[in-house]
Design a protein around this motif. Sequence first.
Motif, PDB file in Angstrom:
ATOM      1  N   VAL A 131      -1.623   3.783   6.063  1.00  0.00           N
ATOM      2  CA  VAL A 131      -1.162   5.155   6.249  1.00  0.00           C
ATOM      3  C   VAL A 131      -0.202   5.154   7.438  1.00  0.00           C
ATOM      4  CG1 VAL A 131      -1.819   7.550   6.644  1.00  0.00           C
ATOM      5  CG2 VAL A 131      -3.367   6.036   5.399  1.00  0.00           C
ATOM      6  N   GLY A 132       1.094   5.317   7.148  1.00  0.00           N
ATOM      7  CA  GLY A 132       2.084   5.228   8.211  1.00  0.00           C
ATOM      8  C   GLY A 132       2.049   3.841   8.830  1.00  0.00           C
ATOM      9  N   ASP A 133       1.905   3.778  10.158  1.00  0.00           N
ATOM     10  CA  ASP A 133       1.839   2.482  10.838  1.00  0.00           C
ATOM     11  C   ASP A 133       0.402   2.007  11.039  1.00  0.00           C
ATOM     12  OD1 ASP A 133       1.049   4.349  12.696  1.00  0.00           O
ATOM     13  OD2 ASP A 133       2.196   3.498  14.352  1.00  0.00           O
ATOM     14  N   LYS A 134      -0.557   2.674  10.402  1.00  0.00           N
ATOM     15  CA  LYS A 134      -1.972   2.317  10.534  1.00  0.00           C
ATOM     16  C   LYS A 134      -2.400   1.453   9.351  1.00  0.00           C
ATOM     17  CE  LYS A 134      -2.441   5.228  14.063  1.00  0.00           C
ATOM     18  NZ  LYS A 134      -1.162   5.959  14.018  1.00  0.00           N
ATOM     19  N   ARG A 135      -3.019   0.314   9.654  1.00  0.00           N
ATOM     20  CA  ARG A 135      -3.530  -0.593   8.612  1.00  0.00           C
ATOM     21  C   ARG A 135      -5.022  -0.803   8.843  1.00  0.00           C
ATOM     22  NH1 ARG A 135      -4.006  -6.379   7.841  1.00  0.00           N
ATOM     23  NH2 ARG A 135      -3.581  -6.970   5.680  1.00  0.00           N
ATOM     24  N   ILE A 136      -5.821  -0.325   7.903  1.00  0.00           N
ATOM     25  CA  ILE A 136      -7.281  -0.385   8.027  1.00  0.00           C
ATOM     26  C   ILE A 136      -7.800  -1.391   7.007  1.00  0.00           C
ATOM     27  CG2 ILE A 136      -9.414   0.956   7.913  1.00  0.00           C
ATOM     28  CD1 ILE A 136      -7.639   3.452   8.390  1.00  0.00           C
ATOM     29  N   TRP A 137      -8.427  -2.453   7.497  1.00  0.00           N
ATOM     30  CA  TRP A 137      -8.880  -3.514   6.598  1.00  0.00           C
ATOM     31  C   TRP A 137     -10.150  -4.137   7.164  1.00  0.00           C
ATOM     32  CZ3 TRP A 137      -8.059  -9.053   7.592  1.00  0.00           C
ATOM     33  CH2 TRP A 137      -7.616  -9.308   8.894  1.00  0.00           C
ATOM     34  N   GLY A 138     -10.558  -5.281   6.588  1.00  0.00           N
ATOM     35  CA  GLY A 138     -11.765  -5.958   7.059  1.00  0.00           C
ATOM     36  C   GLY A 138     -13.006  -5.108   6.857  1.00  0.00           C
ATOM     37  N   ILE A 139     -13.974  -5.243   7.761  1.00  0.00           N
ATOM     38  CA  ILE A 139     -15.225  -4.495   7.650  1.00  0.00           C
ATOM     39  C   ILE A 139     -14.976  -2.991   7.717  1.00  0.00           C
ATOM     40  CG2 ILE A 139     -17.412  -4.007   8.812  1.00  0.00           C
ATOM     41  CD1 ILE A 139     -17.443  -6.550   7.197  1.00  0.00           C
ATOM     42  N   THR A 140     -14.026  -2.565   8.571  1.00  0.00           N
ATOM     43  CA  THR A 140     -13.707  -1.137   8.665  1.00  0.00           C
ATOM     44  C   THR A 140     -13.135  -0.624   7.352  1.00  0.00           C
ATOM     45  OG1 THR A 140     -13.252  -1.423  11.025  1.00  0.00           O
ATOM     46  CG2 THR A 140     -12.468   0.599  10.007  1.00  0.00           C
ATOM     47  N   GLY A 141     -12.317  -1.432   6.692  1.00  0.00           N
ATOM     48  CA  GLY A 141     -11.788  -1.055   5.384  1.00  0.00           C
ATOM     49  C   GLY A 141     -12.880  -0.938   4.341  1.00  0.00           C
ATOM     50  N   ILE A 142     -13.830  -1.873   4.359  1.00  0.00           N
ATOM     51  CA  ILE A 142     -14.943  -1.824   3.403  1.00  0.00           C
ATOM     52  C   ILE A 142     -15.779  -0.574   3.621  1.00  0.00           C
ATOM     53  CG2 ILE A 142     -17.128  -2.935   2.766  1.00  0.00           C
ATOM     54  CD1 ILE A 142     -15.752  -5.630   3.321  1.00  0.00           C
ATOM     55  N   MET A 143     -16.108  -0.275   4.883  1.00  0.00           N
ATOM     56  CA  MET A 143     -16.915   0.913   5.166  1.00  0.00           C
ATOM     57  C   MET A 143     -16.183   2.193   4.767  1.00  0.00           C
ATOM     58  SD  MET A 143     -19.054   0.162   8.673  1.00  0.00           S
ATOM     59  CE  MET A 143     -17.709  -0.516   9.641  1.00  0.00           C
ATOM     60  N   THR A 144     -14.875   2.249   5.051  1.00  0.00           N
ATOM     61  CA  THR A 144     -14.088   3.423   4.672  1.00  0.00           C
ATOM     62  C   THR A 144     -14.052   3.583   3.163  1.00  0.00           C
ATOM     63  OG1 THR A 144     -12.685   3.230   6.651  1.00  0.00           O
ATOM     64  CG2 THR A 144     -11.800   4.474   4.806  1.00  0.00           C
ATOM     65  N   HIS A 145     -13.802   2.496   2.462  1.00  0.00           N
ATOM     66  CA  HIS A 145     -13.714   2.528   0.996  1.00  0.00           C
ATOM     67  C   HIS A 145     -15.031   2.990   0.368  1.00  0.00           C
ATOM     68  CE1 HIS A 145     -12.560   1.319  -3.055  1.00  0.00           C
ATOM     69  NE2 HIS A 145     -13.662   0.592  -3.133  1.00  0.00           N
TER      70      HIS A 145
END
Length: 227
Positions: free
Chosen positions: A186-200
Amino acid sequence: MILQKQAIRLSSSYSAESILSPENRSKCLKCLQSVPMPKTKPNRLQPEASVLVPVCIDDKGETSILYTRRSGLLSRHVHQISFPGGIKDPEDASFEDCALRETEEEIGLPRSRVEIWGSGPMLKPPNAASIMPVYATIRNLNLNELKLNKVEVESAFTIPISELASPNNFRYTQFKQSYSGPVFIVGDKRIWGITGIMTHNFLQCLLPKEESSKRPIIKYIRPYRAK
């Protein structure tokens, strides 16, 4: 007129009234117990940790999720986006208590501003602490009220749930010799790894069925290895 009606309908799908009712929160927590997780072999010698997954509600009832960007002064995962949280101390009465303490230490948000409504299940990544996500609501958050611990946190920001839920902002990554995982850009924000899994997983269970069904389902598949 048609575009205006679509915008109103889209906004209402992610409003606090729509997704944070007691009934929907209960449904979300039940759903989270059965979502697919990466099949890893956790190290039992690793410690346990807790993070806060905070849904922020503004004065118009619109929702966003609060994230932090890790400081460049840390030894691991520098500048990566994460949730506030950390290792559970012996003095912490529970995972919820740990998440509240760490949040206050990292971004200066008093626990009195946080309404916890659920937690779990535990994530057990390889060669890292097992992580208990704690779900909460924060009303009328002003980012200027936060007092960041610059040793741990570079910045704190919110991303509207409508943006996180958009298929246009969704990707996935294949970890080397490990599982595939979701990525949000989202824009210049890249959310991945464990944080991406929890968000998803959180969005899959929190959002209305007609919205969550639009989002890709990530299969946590290990890569092929030649014998």
